[in-house]
Scaffold this motif. Structure first.
Motif, PDB file in Angstrom:
ATOM      1  N   ALA A 119      44.250  43.073  39.554  1.00  0.00           N
ATOM      2  CA  ALA A 119      43.180  43.505  38.643  1.00  0.00           C
ATOM      3  C   ALA A 119      43.370  42.904  37.263  1.00  0.00           C
ATOM      4  CB  ALA A 119      43.157  45.029  38.562  1.00  0.00           C
ATOM      5  N   SER A 120      44.590  42.909  36.779  1.00  0.00           N
ATOM      6  CA  SER A 120      44.882  42.373  35.456  1.00  0.00           C
ATOM      7  C   SER A 120      44.593  40.877  35.397  1.00  0.00           C
ATOM      8  CB  SER A 120      46.352  42.643  35.099  1.00  0.00           C
ATOM      9  OG  SER A 120      46.653  42.128  33.822  1.00  0.00           O
ATOM     10  N   ALA A 136      40.798  40.210  35.545  1.00  0.00           N
ATOM     11  CA  ALA A 136      40.159  40.565  34.280  1.00  0.00           C
ATOM     12  C   ALA A 136      40.433  39.503  33.218  1.00  0.00           C
ATOM     13  CB  ALA A 136      40.655  41.933  33.809  1.00  0.00           C
ATOM     14  N   ASP A 174      34.478  41.072  35.972  1.00  0.00           N
ATOM     15  CA  ASP A 174      34.207  42.496  35.756  1.00  0.00           C
ATOM     16  C   ASP A 174      34.893  43.230  36.897  1.00  0.00           C
ATOM     17  OD1 ASP A 174      33.223  45.032  35.287  1.00  0.00           O
ATOM     18  OD2 ASP A 174      31.236  44.590  36.096  1.00  0.00           O
ATOM     19  N   VAL A 175      36.024  43.854  36.617  1.00  0.00           N
ATOM     20  CA  VAL A 175      36.882  44.405  37.665  1.00  0.00           C
ATOM     21  C   VAL A 175      36.781  45.920  37.726  1.00  0.00           C
ATOM     22  CG1 VAL A 175      39.251  44.570  38.535  1.00  0.00           C
ATOM     23  CG2 VAL A 175      38.499  42.494  37.339  1.00  0.00           C
ATOM     24  N   ALA A 214      43.576  50.339  34.227  1.00  0.00           N
ATOM     25  CA  ALA A 214      42.258  49.889  33.773  1.00  0.00           C
ATOM     26  C   ALA A 214      42.257  49.624  32.272  1.00  0.00           C
ATOM     27  CB  ALA A 214      41.200  50.924  34.139  1.00  0.00           C
ATOM     28  N   ALA A 219      39.702  46.726  32.637  1.00  0.00           N
ATOM     29  CA  ALA A 219      38.912  46.909  33.856  1.00  0.00           C
ATOM     30  C   ALA A 219      38.270  48.295  33.850  1.00  0.00           C
ATOM     31  CB  ALA A 219      39.802  46.757  35.085  1.00  0.00           C
ATOM     32  N   ARG A 220      37.447  48.557  34.849  1.00  0.00           N
ATOM     33  CA  ARG A 220      36.876  49.883  35.061  1.00  0.00           C
ATOM     34  C   ARG A 220      37.670  50.593  36.150  1.00  0.00           C
ATOM     35  NH1 ARG A 220      31.275  49.388  37.053  1.00  0.00           N
ATOM     36  NH2 ARG A 220      31.747  47.246  37.721  1.00  0.00           N
TER      37      ARG A 220
END
Length: 246
Positions: free
Chosen positions: A22-23, A26, A31-32, A46, A51-52
């Motif tokens: 995720a990191s 992003a 748009d994660v 997040a 991220a979301r």
């Protein structure tokens, strides 16, 4: 597939490979949306990644649909969530066996079924399945976990055959032992001498490269491809070597 404007969903995103992926996504402009079962840990990931977050237990009915509704139009799906259990199959509680199958295999099926029609309609998308070397080798004491990962490999191969030439890529990432909380959570520490654990960031980098190059399969570390392939043609020999050197 990776950059500004790409919406990515990463399951199992509260730690380990999911958090590292995720990191990295992003940082590359995606748009994660990260999802996992631990709301506090997920919020931390997040916040640090930009991220979301959407906390969800993918074993619960409707959880997958809720995550995808929060994500929007998904162009990159990373099926990374996984749980383990160590011990003899005869001692494994039925509830634990069902949980492994639901999280490791059924949840990816549900997620892919939900996002694939939109990807095919747009002619653009990528599916990533984070498997394990346990799905290719003889791993005593992890029968159900190994079976779910082998099933994930087969699922990815079959889906790839269905979407070839239709704008959707399918990649399988096959890590060996990774330095994550996975072993602590399953209740049994990693005690083998080999293979040695690799950092989750290394797996995330291989995953992103697989998407960018539309690679069907990557092993982390790469040398694991050899024993996996050898076992396919000489299982008895591979099993004997595995017992000798682990």
């Amino acid at each position: 597939m990776i950059g500004a404007g790409t919406t990515a969903v990463v399951t199992g995103g509260s730690s380990g490979i999911g958090a590292a992926t995720a990191s990295l996504l992003a940082r590359r402009g995606c748009d994660v949306l990260v999802t996992g079962r631990d709301p506090a840990a997920l919020d931390t990931v997040a916040r640090h990644a930009g991220a979301r977050a959407c906390a969800a237990d993918l074993t619960e009915p409707g959880a997958a649909a809720r995550v995808l509704a929060a994500a929007g139009e998904v162009e990159l799906l990373v099926c990374n969530a996984g749980v383990g259990w160590a011990g003899r199959l005869e001692d494994m509680p039925e509830a634990d066996a069902e949980t492994l199958v639901r999280v490791n295999l059924l949840a990816p099926v549900q997620l892919v079924r939900a996002v694939l029609p939109g990807m095919l309609e747009r002619g653009r998308g990528h599916l990533v399945f984070v498997s394990s070397i346990a799905g290719s080798m003889n791993v005593a004491g992890e029968a159900v976990y190994s079976a779910t990962k082998a099933g994930l490999d087969a699922l990815a191969a079959s889906v790839r055959g269905e979407v070839t030439g239709r704008g959707v890529g399918v990649s399988v990432v096959v890590p060996g032992v990774v330095d994550t909380p996975f072993f602590a959570r399953r209740g049994t520490p990693y005690a083998r001498r080999r293979p040695r654990p690799v950092p989750p960031e290394r797996v995330a980098e291989a995953l992103v490269a697989a998407v960018e190059r539309n690679r069907a399969e990557v092993f982390v570390p790469p040398w694991l491809r050899l024993p996996a392939r050898l076992r396919g043609v000489a299982p008895a020999l591979t099993d004997a070597l595995q017992r000798r050197f682990t």
